[in-house]
Motif scaffolding. Sequence first.
Motif, PDB file in Angstrom:
ATOM      1  N   UNK A   1       0.834  -1.201   0.000  1.00 16.68           N
ATOM      2  CA  UNK A   1       0.000   0.000   0.000  1.00 16.68           C
ATOM      3  C   UNK A   1       0.871   1.254   0.000  1.00 16.68           C
ATOM      4  N   UNK A   2       0.291   2.318  -0.535  1.00 14.24           N
ATOM      5  CA  UNK A   2       0.904   3.638  -0.447  1.00 14.24           C
ATOM      6  C   UNK A   2       0.464   4.279   0.862  1.00 14.24           C
ATOM      7  N   UNK A   3       1.344   5.048   1.462  1.00 11.62           N
ATOM      8  CA  UNK A   3       1.007   5.722   2.715  1.00 11.62           C
ATOM      9  C   UNK A   3      -0.236   6.597   2.558  1.00 11.62           C
ATOM     10  N   UNK A   4      -0.386   7.237   1.397  1.00 14.23           N
ATOM     11  CA  UNK A   4      -1.513   8.141   1.174  1.00 14.23           C
ATOM     12  C   UNK A   4      -2.852   7.410   1.095  1.00 14.23           C
TER      13      UNK A   4
ATOM     14  N   UNK B   1      -7.978   4.228   3.540  1.00 12.01           N
ATOM     15  CA  UNK B   1      -9.040   3.594   2.755  1.00 12.01           C
ATOM     16  C   UNK B   1      -8.866   2.080   2.749  1.00 12.01           C
ATOM     17  N   UNK B   2      -7.622   1.634   2.528  1.00 13.88           N
ATOM     18  CA  UNK B   2      -7.340   0.191   2.541  1.00 13.88           C
ATOM     19  C   UNK B   2      -7.653  -0.399   3.914  1.00 13.88           C
ATOM     20  N   UNK B   3      -7.279   0.283   4.962  1.00  8.54           N
ATOM     21  CA  UNK B   3      -7.484  -0.206   6.327  1.00  8.54           C
ATOM     22  C   UNK B   3      -8.962  -0.450   6.595  1.00  8.54           C
ATOM     23  N   UNK B   4      -9.805   0.538   6.293  1.00  5.68           N
ATOM     24  CA  UNK B   4     -11.238   0.416   6.580  1.00  5.68           C
ATOM     25  C   UNK B   4     -11.873  -0.726   5.802  1.00  5.68           C
ATOM     26  N   UNK B   5     -11.556  -0.818   4.496  1.00  5.24           N
ATOM     27  CA  UNK B   5     -12.149  -1.867   3.667  1.00  5.24           C
ATOM     28  C   UNK B   5     -11.683  -3.247   4.106  1.00  5.24           C
TER      29      UNK B   5
ATOM     30  N   UNK C   1      -5.605  -6.588  14.653  1.00  3.75           N
ATOM     31  CA  UNK C   1      -4.257  -6.045  14.728  1.00  3.75           C
ATOM     32  C   UNK C   1      -3.691  -5.784  13.354  1.00  3.75           C
ATOM     33  N   UNK C   2      -2.546  -5.122  13.325  1.00  3.74           N
ATOM     34  CA  UNK C   2      -1.886  -4.824  12.062  1.00  3.74           C
ATOM     35  C   UNK C   2      -0.393  -5.025  12.168  1.00  3.74           C
ATOM     36  N   UNK C   3       0.217  -5.373  11.042  1.00  3.41           N
ATOM     37  CA  UNK C   3       1.672  -5.475  10.927  1.00  3.41           C
ATOM     38  C   UNK C   3       2.111  -4.553   9.798  1.00  3.41           C
ATOM     39  N   UNK C   4       3.134  -3.732  10.066  1.00  7.85           N
ATOM     40  CA  UNK C   4       3.548  -2.723   9.098  1.00  7.85           C
ATOM     41  C   UNK C   4       5.051  -2.812   8.859  1.00  7.85           C
ATOM     42  N   UNK C   5       5.394  -3.124   7.617  1.00 14.30           N
ATOM     43  CA  UNK C   5       6.798  -3.257   7.240  1.00 14.30           C
ATOM     44  C   UNK C   5       7.513  -1.917   7.369  1.00 14.30           C
TER      45      UNK C   5
ATOM     46  N   UNK D   1       9.605   4.100   5.702  1.00 17.18           N
ATOM     47  CA  UNK D   1      10.827   4.633   5.096  1.00 17.18           C
ATOM     48  C   UNK D   1      10.591   5.187   3.695  1.00 17.18           C
ATOM     49  N   UNK D   2       9.774   4.488   2.907  1.00 21.20           N
ATOM     50  CA  UNK D   2       9.575   4.847   1.496  1.00 21.20           C
ATOM     51  C   UNK D   2       8.153   5.287   1.180  1.00 21.20           C
ATOM     52  N   UNK D   3       7.299   5.363   2.209  1.00 25.53           N
ATOM     53  CA  UNK D   3       5.870   5.703   2.028  1.00 25.53           C
ATOM     54  C   UNK D   3       5.144   4.675   1.172  1.00 25.53           C
TER      55      UNK D   3
END
Length: 275
Positions: free
Chosen positions: A135-138, A142-146, A168-172, A177-179
């Motif tokens: 996913x893109x940071x921007x 939207x992705x999270x809710x869906x 829960x969530x996992x975020x690389x 670092x790169x958005x």
Amino acid sequence: MSAQVSIGDFAVMTSLSRKALRHYHDIGILEPAHIDSHTGYRYYDTSQVDHAHIIRRFRSLGMSIPDIKALLSTDDAATRTEIITTHLEQMELQLQQTRDTVGALRELLSPVHPPAFVAVRREPALAVWSISAIVEDSGIDTWFAATLNTLRDAVATATGAPSALVPGGLYDRELFLESRGEATLFVPAAHSTEPPQGIRAEVLPQAEFAVLTHSGGHDGIDRSYAALGTYANEHLISHQGPIREHYIGGTPSAPTTFTATEICWPIFSTTPPPA
């Protein structure tokens, strides 16, 4: 009884400059009552003063020219009320955004303080259903809710009841670092149950974290991240694995509204494994 006045007198009466009056004439929301064919001078009628004041007041309140045109061109009270109400709602939203920005700026004037309480916690292996994506940071909100709705619906269908589980969530690290990077949402689920298509059954491995509980969802969470990261690097040994979050207090009717968010910063083990 009305009278025609020069553009100069009309400007004084309405607090609208010559430039503004010419502009409103050009766009058709305040046309002169008369234009002298020889001199080109504009003359206005005193009956237009209230009309001009409406335009000036609404422009000073940030209403768009199309909305003012629509407001002035209708005699329907309901339509006028709807236009004004919509504009008021937009102003209230802008005001709240300004208040939030002011609050954030004031907060930035103070340094990041060490958190009041950080727990060092070993999370056991956990069977989950999960969905991952690059996913893109921007676009992550939207992705999270869906994605969260998809997971909750899947668990509710499998169990026959609305899910009360803590997602829960996992975020690389690349996402920070790169958005752009991998994000995963998960909900605890029996590993023996087959998930629907598009959802993966997996077991999150045991891991150790420094854990800070942030009040609410993601509003202002950057400061909590800063405080927790500072603590983890100054007092523990930071691990470069993905960041983990747990979302507490969501309900089936408001699944993305949380009372608290646990931020779990991966660290190298500080306690020996069990014998």
